[in-house]
Motif scaffolding. Sequence first.
Motif, PDB file in Angstrom:
ATOM      1  N   UNK A  48      -0.728  10.573  12.910  1.00  0.00           N
ATOM      2  CA  UNK A  48      -0.122   9.975  12.812  1.00  0.00           C
ATOM      3  C   UNK A  48      -0.116   8.351  11.824  1.00  0.00           C
ATOM      4  N   UNK A  49      -1.872   9.057  10.369  1.00  0.00           N
ATOM      5  CA  UNK A  49      -1.831   8.481   9.605  1.00  0.00           C
ATOM      6  C   UNK A  49      -0.408   9.122   8.427  1.00  0.00           C
ATOM      7  N   UNK A  50      -0.777  10.853   9.029  1.00  0.00           N
ATOM      8  CA  UNK A  50      -0.142  11.339   7.917  1.00  0.00           C
ATOM      9  C   UNK A  50       1.703  10.530   7.896  1.00  0.00           C
ATOM     10  N   UNK A  51       1.958  10.539   9.202  1.00  0.00           N
ATOM     11  CA  UNK A  51       3.641  10.372   9.040  1.00  0.00           C
ATOM     12  C   UNK A  51       3.612   9.279   8.743  1.00  0.00           C
ATOM     13  N   UNK A  52       2.995   8.191   8.943  1.00  0.00           N
ATOM     14  CA  UNK A  52       2.506   6.635   7.656  1.00  0.00           C
ATOM     15  C   UNK A  52       2.650   6.357   6.452  1.00  0.00           C
ATOM     16  N   UNK A  53       2.324   7.773   5.927  1.00  0.00           N
ATOM     17  CA  UNK A  53       2.404   8.344   4.435  1.00  0.00           C
ATOM     18  C   UNK A  53       4.342   8.164   4.054  1.00  0.00           C
ATOM     19  N   UNK A  54       4.618   8.798   4.804  1.00  0.00           N
ATOM     20  CA  UNK A  54       6.067   8.522   5.188  1.00  0.00           C
ATOM     21  C   UNK A  54       6.762   7.921   5.438  1.00  0.00           C
ATOM     22  N   UNK A  55       6.063   7.390   6.163  1.00  0.00           N
ATOM     23  CA  UNK A  55       7.320   5.594   6.534  1.00  0.00           C
ATOM     24  C   UNK A  55       7.128   4.539   5.295  1.00  0.00           C
ATOM     25  N   UNK A  56       6.204   4.685   4.778  1.00  0.00           N
ATOM     26  CA  UNK A  56       5.811   3.269   2.944  1.00  0.00           C
ATOM     27  C   UNK A  56       6.232   4.019   2.817  1.00  0.00           C
TER      28      UNK A  56
END
Length: 250
Positions: A88-96
């Motif tokens: 989920x932290x990896x996905x947060x990178x692309x969300x931000x």
Amino acid sequence: MWRWLHPYAKPEATFRLNQKILPWFVWPGLACLVVGVIWGLAFAPPDYQQGESYRIIFIHVPAAIWSMGFYVGMAIAALIAVVWQIRTAEWAIMAIAPVGAVLTFISLFTGAIWGQPMWGTWWIWDARLTSQLILLFLYLGVMALYVAFEDQRTGAKAAGILAMVGVINIPIIHYSVYWWNTLHQGSTITRVVTRLEAPAIANEMLWPLLMCLAGFLGISAALVILRLNNEILRREIRRPWALELLQRGK
């Protein structure tokens, strides 16, 4: 640290937490932005030197500050993803990243509009402007790396490394006006934190600016949360919890 992060390693837990905190960003952020912009544009007094043209500060400064703030947030997510291997932290990178890129573009665009009547030019290779432009390239680089690899986790790792390395640009952006003889004016309100000095702006202008800062933070954070939840649902679409959620329409 791991004990605190562990529950949110599960996408379902992160999704449900995001659902709970989303309204706390959307509505206060929207209210602060509307009040701050109307207050700043219609009721704040004109500047004694720049007249009415200074009012773009109510868009320019919040966008510039949070373009840096969200980059730091992205770098922290990248650190968590690399060290603890949390998806989920990896996905947060692309969300931000796209939200931060838009904020950076807004700061550069409004800065050019402000700079033309004040400096007589839309752009100059000034230390602050150049380091802010590099920030935009860093955001774009993170997004490009994220999708450049066939293996998604490899792409996320490469994007995370760039995000962490690029964070060195943040203090350069902030202190560029103090380290070099730059055309850009010094910090307006962030020097309260970084230099323990009073804001260089009258209270009649400071309060609507603070409202705009809170508004930009709330709306931008809400966009990140929505993007992250969309990504979680996309990745977990075959999981029972996601199927049940979609069937209920919530």
